[in-house]
Design a protein around this motif. Sequence first.
Motif, short mmCIF file in Angstrom:
data_model
loop_
_atom_site.label_atom_id
_atom_site.label_comp_id
_atom_site.label_asym_id
_atom_site.label_seq_id
_atom_site.Cartn_x
_atom_site.Cartn_y
_atom_site.Cartn_z
N GLU A 240 77.20 92.49 -17.52
CA GLU A 240 77.24 93.54 -16.37
C GLU A 240 75.93 94.49 -16.21
N ARG A 241 75.66 94.83 -15.26
CA ARG A 241 74.50 95.42 -14.87
C ARG A 241 74.29 96.85 -15.78
N SER A 242 73.22 96.94 -16.30
CA SER A 242 72.94 98.08 -17.17
C SER A 242 72.44 99.06 -16.43
N ASP A 243 72.22 100.22 -17.31
CA ASP A 243 71.48 101.48 -16.51
C ASP A 243 70.08 101.38 -15.97
N GLY A 244 69.57 100.15 -16.48
CA GLY A 244 68.17 100.21 -16.08
C GLY A 244 68.00 99.25 -14.63
N PHE A 245 69.45 98.79 -14.26
CA PHE A 245 69.26 97.94 -12.81
C PHE A 245 68.71 98.66 -11.81
N ALA A 246 68.91 99.96 -11.44
CA ALA A 246 68.26 100.88 -10.46
C ALA A 246 66.91 100.82 -10.60
N ALA A 247 66.12 101.04 -11.68
CA ALA A 247 64.94 101.15 -11.90
C ALA A 247 64.11 99.74 -11.62
N VAL A 248 64.66 98.57 -11.99
CA VAL A 248 63.95 97.27 -11.61
C VAL A 248 64.30 97.00 -10.31
N LYS A 249 65.35 97.29 -9.77
CA LYS A 249 65.39 97.21 -8.15
C LYS A 249 64.49 97.99 -7.50
N ALA A 250 64.23 99.06 -7.86
CA ALA A 250 63.20 99.87 -7.12
C ALA A 250 61.65 99.29 -7.22
N SER A 251 61.56 98.86 -8.67
CA SER A 251 60.20 98.19 -8.79
C SER A 251 60.03 96.98 -8.03
N MET A 252 60.96 96.06 -7.68
CA MET A 252 60.99 94.97 -6.93
C MET A 252 60.80 95.21 -5.31
N THR A 253 61.39 96.36 -5.21
CA THR A 253 61.45 96.79 -3.79
C THR A 253 60.13 97.18 -3.24
N GLY A 254 59.51 98.08 -4.34
CA GLY A 254 57.93 98.55 -4.13
C GLY A 254 57.29 97.35 -4.26
N LEU A 255 57.28 96.44 -5.03
CA LEU A 255 56.62 95.23 -4.99
C LEU A 255 56.42 94.52 -3.82
N ILE A 256 57.53 94.18 -2.98
CA ILE A 256 57.66 93.56 -1.85
C ILE A 256 57.05 94.40 -0.67
N ASN A 257 57.35 95.67 -0.78
CA ASN A 257 56.57 96.51 0.12
C ASN A 257 55.02 96.56 0.09
N MET A 258 54.78 96.61 -1.25
CA MET A 258 53.13 96.54 -1.53
C MET A 258 52.64 95.05 -0.73
N LEU A 259 53.48 94.11 -1.02
CA LEU A 259 52.92 92.71 -0.58
C LEU A 259 53.08 92.60 0.93
N GLY A 260 54.00 93.50 1.48
CA GLY A 260 54.15 93.23 2.88
C GLY A 260 52.93 93.94 3.51
N ASP A 261 52.38 95.04 2.96
CA ASP A 261 51.17 95.84 3.33
C ASP A 261 49.99 95.01 3.11
N ARG A 262 49.77 94.08 2.11
CA ARG A 262 48.33 93.67 1.56
C ARG A 262 48.45 92.32 1.46
N VAL A 263 49.40 91.54 1.88
CA VAL A 263 49.45 90.15 1.65
C VAL A 263 48.50 89.40 2.51
N ALA A 264 48.60 89.83 3.64
CA ALA A 264 47.66 89.12 4.85
C ALA A 264 46.16 89.23 4.30
N ALA A 265 45.64 90.17 3.87
CA ALA A 265 44.39 90.42 3.34
C ALA A 265 44.27 89.64 2.06
N LEU A 266 45.26 89.57 1.10
CA LEU A 266 45.17 88.89 -0.26
C LEU A 266 45.09 87.38 0.10
N LEU A 267 45.49 86.99 1.07
CA LEU A 267 45.49 85.41 1.43
C LEU A 267 44.36 85.10 2.23
N SER A 268 43.51 85.92 2.72
CA SER A 268 42.48 85.69 3.74
C SER A 268 41.29 85.26 2.81
#
Length: 306
Positions: free
Chosen positions: A278-306
């Motif tokens: 069962e999903r625990s109380d920490g589920f929302a926080a981990v989802k927020a972290s992964m959402t933030g990570l994907i958003n950060m990479l969306g902003d920066r990945v092109a430069a990181l790969l160049s």
Amino acid sequence: MPNGDLHIEPASPAPCADSGEAILNLVRPQAWRAPLIVASPHSGHHYPPDFLASTGLTRQELRLSEDCYVDELVAAAPELGVPLLAALFPRSFCDVNREPLELDPGMFADRLPAGANIASPRVAAGLGVVPRLGANDREIYRHKLTFAEAEARLARYYRPYHTALNALCNEAVAKFGACLILDCHSMPSPGSSGSGDHRASAQGRVDYVLGDCFGASCAPAVSAAVDAYLRASGANMRRNSPYSGGYVTQHYGRPATGIHVLQVEINRALYVNERSLERSDGFAAVKASMTGLINMLGDRVAALLS
């Protein structure tokens, strides 16, 4: 990135050609904004009835091998402008993070083809493309399989997943000149009832393990940026130990060709009860972290790969 002006295509599970069974979910954004692909190969929980009939394990016991809810943890990817690919079938049935003929001959009543990789460490651990063992190192099958059964799974489940992933890579390279696959997984916490190569033996808590094949599968700047981002949220991090990357990381990660792969393992204890699943109380926080990570990479990945 604001997402109010994005319109997500409806999730479109790919059907098996001869049965209509949905086998994978590819969700595209309206506008693909960055050279990033998010993948969840082990979160599937659609168990074929004939598979359930062939095993001595209960569905709940089989589910202990899943990377439970990882597809949900990264579900914001299309809203953030990048595609999300997820397998809908379970890894205990067919594991797309293995070589296509990584098979244990002891599982089969007939001979395997000459090209089968029967000697890999993963096969020895019972965790080939058709796994022999589930969680707690328990035998999955009550009888031996035929190679025809394995080949049917490769044709119906394994190959469509890799066809979709390969097509996304080609599309991204054509569009952006390079791409990063963020290959998302979960790992049992130390002492939990994990499966085989998913046991963490770290001293102290490890929240995330990043696997880049010791620097061979993606640009070092990518691993460093992801590590720094998650550490900034208070996460305890480790790289390449005990997971340096599976087949997807090793096979697709070819920075010289423009394709980079970073495997991310999330400690399940952060977001799920590892016994009840069962999903625990920490589920929302981990989802927020992964959402933030994907958003950060969306902003920066092109430069990181160049």
